[in-house]
Design an enzyme around this catalytic site. Structure first.
Site, PDB file in Angstrom:
ATOM      1  N   TYR A 112      -1.756   2.894  32.854  1.00  0.00           N
ATOM      2  CA  TYR A 112      -3.115   3.256  32.584  1.00  0.00           C
ATOM      3  C   TYR A 112      -2.290   4.857  30.947  1.00  0.00           C
ATOM      4  CZ  TYR A 112      -4.999   2.280  37.230  1.00  0.00           C
ATOM      5  OH  TYR A 112      -5.226   1.332  38.289  1.00  0.00           O
ATOM      6  N   ASN A 135     -15.790  -1.087  34.629  1.00  0.00           N
ATOM      7  CA  ASN A 135     -16.141  -2.279  34.292  1.00  0.00           C
ATOM      8  C   ASN A 135     -16.725  -3.234  34.547  1.00  0.00           C
ATOM      9  OD1 ASN A 135     -14.823  -4.884  32.540  1.00  0.00           O
ATOM     10  ND2 ASN A 135     -12.297  -4.956  33.392  1.00  0.00           N
ATOM     11  N   CYS A 143      -8.894  -6.004  34.241  1.00  0.00           N
ATOM     12  CA  CYS A 143      -8.467  -4.403  34.156  1.00  0.00           C
ATOM     13  C   CYS A 143      -7.536  -5.142  35.220  1.00  0.00           C
ATOM     14  CB  CYS A 143      -9.777  -3.990  34.551  1.00  0.00           C
ATOM     15  SG  CYS A 143     -10.758  -4.717  35.692  1.00  0.00           S
ATOM     16  N   HIS A 144      -7.137  -6.029  36.384  1.00  0.00           N
ATOM     17  CA  HIS A 144      -6.134  -5.869  37.173  1.00  0.00           C
ATOM     18  C   HIS A 144      -4.657  -6.268  36.103  1.00  0.00           C
ATOM     19  CE1 HIS A 144      -7.200  -9.938  35.439  1.00  0.00           C
ATOM     20  NE2 HIS A 144      -5.652 -10.385  35.387  1.00  0.00           N
ATOM     21  N   GLU A 170      -0.993 -14.643  37.505  1.00  0.00           N
ATOM     22  CA  GLU A 170      -0.500 -15.072  36.598  1.00  0.00           C
ATOM     23  C   GLU A 170       0.526 -14.584  36.096  1.00  0.00           C
ATOM     24  OE1 GLU A 170      -2.736 -11.941  33.820  1.00  0.00           O
ATOM     25  OE2 GLU A 170      -4.179 -13.010  34.272  1.00  0.00           O
TER      26      GLU A 170
END
Length: 178
Positions: A112, A135, A143-144, A170
């Site tokens: 952040y 979002n 945003c993950h 990912e």
């Protein structure tokens, strides 16, 4: 997404649950988690009022987005390439989300505080968290991929289980055992 004024929408079956996907002539405008009928009805009503446009079911106009979402969840797409309509977000949140979309690639994470620094607001780490919660384009605007500076997973509007599954997809976290 065409040159029409309506907001097109469809629901995509995804491994993390059904996603509401909506787009305007400008681009993808909304991705919503847990797209069960009651949620879809509320979300589409709010979207139509907010944008001042009629909302119509039209999966064909969203083909590019839905095929890219399918490829992402199949593990064959690492970067979305669809136009985005930023109408639902303004100011600081828009700046943060644009930076997130362009500057935090597949398989990486950012804190952040790091994201606040990137947009020139070093004292705004908490505001970055608020921007993530607002979002309108999760998954596509990832945003993950935003985590706490100490390495903690942080929060997520779609729920921590979905965040964990996206990060595992990912390769950032190990895949769940069951």
């Amino acid at each position: 997404m065409g040159g029409v004024t309506e907001v097109a929408w469809t629901v995509v079956d995804a491994p993390i649950g059904p996603l509401l996907v909506a787009g305007t002539a400008e681009g993808l405008v909304l991705v919503g988690f847990r797209a069960e009928p009651a949620y879809v009805e509320r979300a589409l009503g709010a979207l139509g009022r907010r944008l001042g446009r009629p909302v119509v079911a039209d999966a064909g106009r969203l083909e590019a987005v839905t095929s890219q979402l399918d490829a992402y969840f199949a593990g064959t797409l690492r970067a979305f390439d669809v136009p985005l309509d930023w109408s639902l977000v303004t100011g600081f949140a828009r700046r943060v989300l644009r930076e997130l979309a362009s500057g935090v690639p597949f398989g990486t994470v950012v804190g952040y505080q790091d994201l606040a620094d990137r947009v020139g607001e070093p004292g705004a780490a908490r505001a970055v968290g608020t921007a993530m919660g607002a979002n309108p384009l999760p998954v596509v605007v990832p945003c993950h991929r935003v985590i706490e500076s100490d390495g903690g997973i942080g929060g997520f509007g779609g729920g921590l289980e979905i965040k964990r599954r996206l990060l595992a997809l990912e390769g950032v976290l190990p895949a769940p055992l069951f």
